[in-house]
Write an enzyme that holds these catalytic residues in place. Sequence first.
Site, PDB file in Angstrom:
ATOM      1  N   GLY A   1     -28.237 -30.597 -32.832  1.00  0.00           N
ATOM      2  CA  GLY A   1     -27.501 -29.580 -32.085  1.00  0.00           C
ATOM      3  C   GLY A   1     -28.391 -28.878 -31.096  1.00  0.00           C
TER       4      GLY A   1
ATOM      5  N   VAL B   1     -31.509 -31.827 -37.662  1.00  0.00           N
ATOM      6  CA  VAL B   1     -31.362 -31.611 -39.101  1.00  0.00           C
ATOM      7  C   VAL B   1     -31.647 -32.914 -39.843  1.00  0.00           C
ATOM      8  CG1 VAL B   1     -29.838 -30.836 -40.949  1.00  0.00           C
ATOM      9  CG2 VAL B   1     -29.615 -29.842 -38.659  1.00  0.00           C
TER      10      VAL B   1
ATOM     11  N   ASP C   1     -22.144 -19.049 -32.640  1.00  0.00           N
ATOM     12  CA  ASP C   1     -21.793 -20.468 -32.537  1.00  0.00           C
ATOM     13  C   ASP C   1     -20.895 -20.861 -33.701  1.00  0.00           C
ATOM     14  OD1 ASP C   1     -21.721 -22.931 -31.336  1.00  0.00           O
ATOM     15  OD2 ASP C   1     -23.605 -23.636 -32.193  1.00  0.00           O
TER      16      ASP C   1
END
Length: 980
Positions: A698, A703, A814
Amino acid sequence: MVIPSTVLLILLLCSSHTLAADADVLLALKLRFHHPGPSLSSWDETDSASLCLTWAGIECSPAGRVVSLLLTDMNLHGTVSFLLLSRLDRLVNLSLAGNGFSGEFGSLTNLPRLRSLDLSNNQLTGDLAWIDPSSFPELEVFDAYDNNFTGSLPSGLLGLTKLRYLSLGGNYFWGKIPPSLGGLVKLEYLSLDGNDLSGRIPAELGNLTRLRVIYLGQYNAYEGNIPDEFGNLTGLVHLDLSSCGLEGNIPKTLGRLAKLHTLYLHINSLSGAVPGELGNLTNLVSLDLSINSLTGEIPPEFVNLTKLRLLNMFMNRLHGSIPDFVAGFPNLEALALWRNNFTGTMPRGLGSNGRLRELDLSTNKLTGTIPSELCLSDRLQILILLNNFLFGPIPESLGTCNSLVKVRLGQNYLNGSIPTSLIYLPHLNLLELQNNLLSGVLMESMNNESLKPVALQELNLENNKISGMLPDSISNFSCLQILIARGNQFSGPIPVSIGEVRQLARLDLSENAFNGEIPQEIGNCYNLNHMDISQNNLSGPIPGTISKLHFLNYLNLSGNHLTRIIPEAIGTVQSLTTADFSYNNLSGRIPDSGLFVILNTSSFMGNPELCGHLLNRSCHLGGPKTVSHRTNLKFRFIFMLAMSGCVLILVAAVIVKVTHLRRNDRLGRWKMTAFQKIDFSVNDVLECVKDGNEIGRGGAGVVFHGQTPCSTEIAIKKLLVLGWNRNYRSFRGEIETLGRIRHRNIVRLMAFCSNGEMNLLIFEYMKNGSLGEALSGKKGRFLGWNTRYRIAIEAARGLSYLHHDCSPMIVHRDVKSSNILLNSSNEAHIADFGLAKFMSDGGASESMSVIAGSYGYIAPEYAYTLKVDEKTDVYSFGVVLLELLTGRRPVGEFGMGVDIVQWTRIATNGLRENVGCILDPKLTNVPKDEAMRLYFIATMCVQENRIERPAMREVEQMLSEQHRNSPESHTSSSSSTTFR
């Protein structure tokens, strides 16, 4: 020689009870704290003899033993050995409050003299089953507020017969309140709010006749009504039963509580008339009965409540007139009766007490005029009277009310002119006067005030009869973000000074009589997102400076007398999705690039001199050749630039690579900060950070999924350099704040690793991925209606915690379905704080340097003002609710320029009853009432005007209330109660 902590503990357990032993216990405790810092710098092992004189937080008895350990608000972290604390067997007062202690609460025993135990405002876990009355026979104060304790209410407390103060609020205790709690007859303070308690409130609590304060609401979900026996609590000063699902009538017996100062019964399902007996509460200062189903009129007995400062009864079904005696309350500061069925006129003399600060009587059926005394002493800040039948002029006195911050008078029948100085008031940031009969002109400010900046942020004058020119002093409205003057009789040119209103995001001057040219200076309004100046008498060319408006999304110039060509540069505005040039006198070729490729014929009709493929009108023969030649030249030039750029990029890449290699040689050692007990090391984490383990990427980082040697599954976020690393000291502070968050619906930050240049965040792993994947991917079939509704509630709880229970407030920035993760039980957890903003100044909006967030979820005002507050998260959450309803992504499925918010409004015609038209076809047996309610809440969250959006605490409450009040079984196939 340094003695290991385990050996030291054994020695302490065998030591004699002396002051030196007490000092050793304290030093052993200090070793377990993470970075104790200056708070405990006085705890010096080389000077233990001064323990009673200089050590912070320590008090000793004349006999030389520690009797008080007070570590309140010392910014301490880590774990606490309660086995060690038990060695301080002369303790009378123990406070660990207001720190960051975590881990499971151990067994604290054998403190026969302890009177006060304060564990509040930490992140302690486990249950309190260890409490044994025989270990604390003298305990009078037990405060465990705002931790992460679980289990049923501890039965051991019931044997603490000397207990005067008991606070277990803000935890996760479940089950029923035991009736035997009514046996603690010495209790003066009882807090059980903010848990998951259920069942009925036991009538036995009415035996606690010494109680002065009782909190039982907030997140609890009781059954039944308020016990009549609460009328026996005649010593009560504060009674809070808000937000806990109570039903039935308000007991008349509450009228016996003559000492009551505060009565909060809001956000329940209470019904019936407001009992006149409440008029006996002559010491009442705050009364909140809002958001219930109460009927009838305001009791005449309320005339006796002369000490009231706050009276809230909004969102009920009350009717009749608002009694004139309300205006006579000498201390009244806040009166909110909105969304009822009140009729008649506003109370005569309202505001004449000189103390009124907030008045909201909106959405009723009130008539008559607005009292002139509302701001008698210049204290009125909020005035909301919209959606009534008020008539007459706006009082001139409001034009001199310098304290005003928010004024909403729309949807009435007000006439006359706007008071001269009203829009120039020094603190006024919102003025809504739309849909009235106002006339006259907008005057320039008086007494040299035109030289001062104006605080106004939103001005709505839509659908009135205001005439004259827009004042040149508009240039002083440096904070103005929204200006709506649609449907009036304005004339003259649009002032050139409009270009100095740099914060302007929405400009609607349509359906007026403006003339002259569109000023070139409009291109200086860099934040403009919505521009509508249609249906006027404007002439001349379309200014090419409009292409400078990089946030522009909507442009309507139709219905004027504009001439010449349409500037091709307008098509380069990437954010522009809707434009209308129809019914003007434009000529020439319609550009065939950028925006103009996606517009349809209707955007250009009514311009007979326009030509191009879109209108199926050929242009002059020389045109295409010229355009083709220019295009060819442009292509050659761009190609040369691109080739030069490639060479520069290759050179830069080599330099960066060499620099990176040198920098790696200087990397420091990795350091790990743990926020809970962990079973892995930095090396274990680094082993997991590799390409094969990548599970997501992102804007804030990459991740990875990993598994530690002890089989603990973790998620590792490798942060990008930008954003989180902007200021290392501030960054570490924010990370530590996130590490202290303990909420069941927020992904837990387990640890933080850094080597000075690279930062890794270690989170608990969520096995079922994201909500976005489940709805739009292959897992969508697993999420039935009940699961989706529960996810909505859980996600709302997580965001509500960030907004209302964290200090400082945390705005996520977000919120989206892919940042709501699901564990193996599909329980929702808010994740990814890469863009989070820690709000200061009481949560006031703050400006960002760039837009952050995800397309389709960004609130309108954020997109064009770059200002962020908690209401930006509320808008994004509303989009998530629409995803849960429809099973659709926010953008990309509804046609060019249309998102899920616009599509659902069109498909349902804005009516909740039509929600069946948008429901996910995979869903079956959806309860109509729940679906309509969820859609209603979603539409409230995605209001364009941020002020009209509810707070997340209200959203969470509305969702939870509906779920509790819905039928127990959602499997019925009856068409009268379900969809499909």
